[in-house]
Design a protein around this motif. Structure first.
Motif, PDB file in Angstrom:
ATOM      1  N   VAL A  92       0.825  -1.205   0.000  1.00  0.00           N
ATOM      2  CA  VAL A  92       0.000   0.000   0.000  1.00  0.00           C
ATOM      3  C   VAL A  92       0.863   1.261   0.000  1.00  0.00           C
ATOM      4  O   VAL A  92       0.484   2.286  -0.562  1.00  0.00           O
ATOM      5  N   LYS A  93       2.045   1.206   0.610  1.00  0.00           N
ATOM      6  CA  LYS A  93       2.901   2.387   0.683  1.00  0.00           C
ATOM      7  C   LYS A  93       3.370   2.847  -0.699  1.00  0.00           C
ATOM      8  O   LYS A  93       3.654   4.028  -0.893  1.00  0.00           O
ATOM      9  N   SER A  94       3.471   1.918  -1.630  1.00  0.00           N
ATOM     10  CA  SER A  94       3.884   2.281  -2.987  1.00  0.00           C
ATOM     11  C   SER A  94       2.726   2.857  -3.795  1.00  0.00           C
ATOM     12  O   SER A  94       2.945   3.482  -4.824  1.00  0.00           O
ATOM     13  N   GLY A  95       1.510   2.601  -3.337  1.00  0.00           N
ATOM     14  CA  GLY A  95       0.352   3.141  -4.025  1.00  0.00           C
ATOM     15  C   GLY A  95      -0.079   2.276  -5.195  1.00  0.00           C
ATOM     16  O   GLY A  95       0.671   1.436  -5.691  1.00  0.00           O
ATOM     17  N   VAL A  96      -1.323   2.476  -5.600  1.00  0.00           N
ATOM     18  CA  VAL A  96      -1.881   1.807  -6.776  1.00  0.00           C
ATOM     19  C   VAL A  96      -2.379   2.906  -7.707  1.00  0.00           C
ATOM     20  O   VAL A  96      -3.376   3.568  -7.431  1.00  0.00           O
ATOM     21  N   SER A  97      -1.675   3.083  -8.792  1.00  0.00           N
ATOM     22  CA  SER A  97      -1.926   4.203  -9.692  1.00  0.00           C
ATOM     23  C   SER A  97      -3.310   4.151 -10.318  1.00  0.00           C
ATOM     24  O   SER A  97      -3.876   3.074 -10.551  1.00  0.00           O
ATOM     25  N   ALA A  98      -3.854   5.331 -10.626  1.00  0.00           N
ATOM     26  CA  ALA A  98      -5.107   5.407 -11.382  1.00  0.00           C
ATOM     27  C   ALA A  98      -4.926   4.805 -12.768  1.00  0.00           C
ATOM     28  O   ALA A  98      -5.914   4.431 -13.428  1.00  0.00           O
TER      29      ALA A  98
END
Length: 492
Positions: free
Chosen positions: A304-310
């Protein structure tokens, strides 16, 4: 400024026109004020930031600040920076031939000063459009001070027969060439610390130093930086004195609702009118695409810290259309609709857009992608139909009793194949007659594509709640009651 301002060709004509120079920060500020007074949005095409990021960005512009946009991947940081160009004047006058966009009223370079001294009011003027007043650099470890600020050019010195003490031997870097422009440095923490130190004077005093030359070169640049907070620990950091010189740090975020996420995907997905005419996409399919992204951002299998891009939702939507299109082409049809089974086709888009956590690595990327699709189905199912409790009272018939009973009494396997024709697909779902009553009671829809997508969603939802068994078979997906599935396992 007049519409025909670009017809002015000399410094004298420019002075007579009443043109008044102003710094780029004043330019951005005053043009933003005009837009706010006229109720014209300054950042069109940005959704979900109306009450969070955009007001903070507007306050930073009004404060004449350099800006750092801090957020995870795929949060429109670079897009926001590029939209700042719309707040610039349409045309900007410069001394003709200038490398650093010299303002004729306050020249910086030796070229402009010599030209103005020689020609005076006859000095030629060139015009720069606002679209050309945007410079961007991705921070990478190999970026040097010479790249950004400048260095002595020995070839220029040799060709012009100048000594190294003459400032005309200087080759200006990207930042001086972006004088009176917006300059964006993406992924700032990746810039080496010694290079970041080279930005101190530019941000605070506005001048530059090149190879010991005693230059007083007050640049007029609006800096915008972008950074990912995860980069602070993975690859580098923003040195503290540089952070201190950046006026406003603005935190970006992911869409907070499916409605906003759908707007972003619809705007960004590659438009193909021909394909859109032939493929119908149920509204629930669009919701499910976005729900999968929401599930990924809170999944234990995803970092989750790396994020999930749109960009994941955008790529998944394009793959979903392609899955339906491929089936249509293989069958020689001219029309089709997206099915829930087509979501198997978005797995490649999901696996390439996620950083898998340790738990996910143990299971594998494909398992994680399938798990996210199933979690998305369950979440959408529970918003449309009664939630299934983990423990149910005996002899109490719930809303799904008739559907489960139908599968218990089914004479043959119920399979939805990937390449099944639309007619066969509908006929197969119509066999489960209790589905019609459930839909009419809880979620009546009239459009055929939406209705059949919803029927398949109910079957997937019941499988996710252990009311039915769903098995991936070679030709598609098989649904059965759990007892029959258990007997089959025992036989095998």
């Amino acid at each position: 400024m007049k519409a025909n301002i670009t017809k002015i060709k000399t410094f004298g004509e420019l002075k007579k026109s009443g043109y008044k120079p102003r710094s780029i920060k004043e330019e951005l500020r005053e043009n933003l004020i005009d837009r706010l007074k006229d109720n014209i949005p300054a950042f069109e095409g940005i959704f979900g930031y109306e009450t969070t990021v955009i007001p903070e960005l507007e306050r930073a512009i009004l404060s004449r600040h350099h800006i750092n946009l801090l957020g995870l991947r795929g949060q429109a940081k670079t897009r926001l920076a590029r939209l700042l160009v719309n707040l610039l004047d349409e045309w900007m006058p410069v001394v003709a031939g200038s490398e650093v966009n010299d303002d004729p009223f306050a020249p910086l370079s030796r070229h402009a000063k010599d030209l103005l001294e020689k020609d005076g009011d006859a000095t030629p003027i060139a015009w720069v459009h606002r679209n050309d007043r945007f410079a961007e650099k991705l921070a990478t470890p190999d970026v040097t001070v010479a790249d950004l600020i400048g260095d002595v050019d020995p070839i220029k010195a040799a060709n012009l027969k100048l000594s190294y003490a003459d400032e005309r031997v200087i080759h200006f870097g990207m930042i001086p060439r972006a004088n009176r422009c917006i300059f964006v440095i993406n992924e700032l923490p990746d810039l080496q610390a010694r290079i970041q130190v080279g930005l101190f004077n530019i941000l605070q005093e506005g001048d530059i130093q090149i190879r010991g030359f005693k230059l007083r070169f007050p640049l007029d640049v609006q800096f915008v930086f972008t950074a990912n907070p995860e980069d602070y620990t993975n690859r580098g950091s923003i040195v503290t004195p540089l952070k201190d010189r950046i006026g406003s740090q603005i935190l970006t975020h992911y869409p907070e609702s499916i409605e906003v996420a759908r707007k972003i995907t619809a705007q960004e997905v590659r438009s193909d009118e021909g394909r859109n005419k032939h493929i119908e996409v149920p509204s629930l399919a669009k919701d499910l695409i976005e729900q999968i992204g929401f599930e990924a951002r809170r999944s234990e299998y995803v970092d989750v810290k790396s994020g999930v891009s749109a960009r994941m939702s955008i790529s998944a939507y394009e793959n979903l259309l392609s899955a339906a299109e491929l089936r249509m082409l293989q069958q020689g049809k001219k029309q089709t609709a997206v099915r829930l089974g087509d979501f198997i086709g978005i797995i490649p888009a999901l696996t390439g857009k996620m950083e898998i956590a340790y738990e996910g690595e143990q299971e594998g990327a494909r398992f994680v992608a399938e798990h996210l699709i199933q979690s998305g189905v369950k979440a959408i199912f529970e918003t449309l139909f009664p939630k299934i409790p983990k423990l149910e009272k005996k002899d109490v018939k719930g809303p799904y009793h008739e559907i489960v009973s139908w599968f218990v009494n089914a004479a043959e396997d119920f399979v939805l194949t990937e390449n099944m024709s639309d007619e066969a697909y509908k006929k197969q779902l119509d066999k489960v007659t209790p589905l019609n009553e459930l839909l009419d009671t809880y979620h009546p829809v009239k459009e055929a594509a939406d209705r059949y997508f919803l029927k398949e969603l109910v079957l997937w939802g019941l499988a996710e709640n252990n009311k039915l068994s769903r098995i991936k078979v070679s030709e598609g997906i098989s649904f059965s009651d759990n007892y029959t599935d258990l007997l089959n396992d025992l036989r095998h």
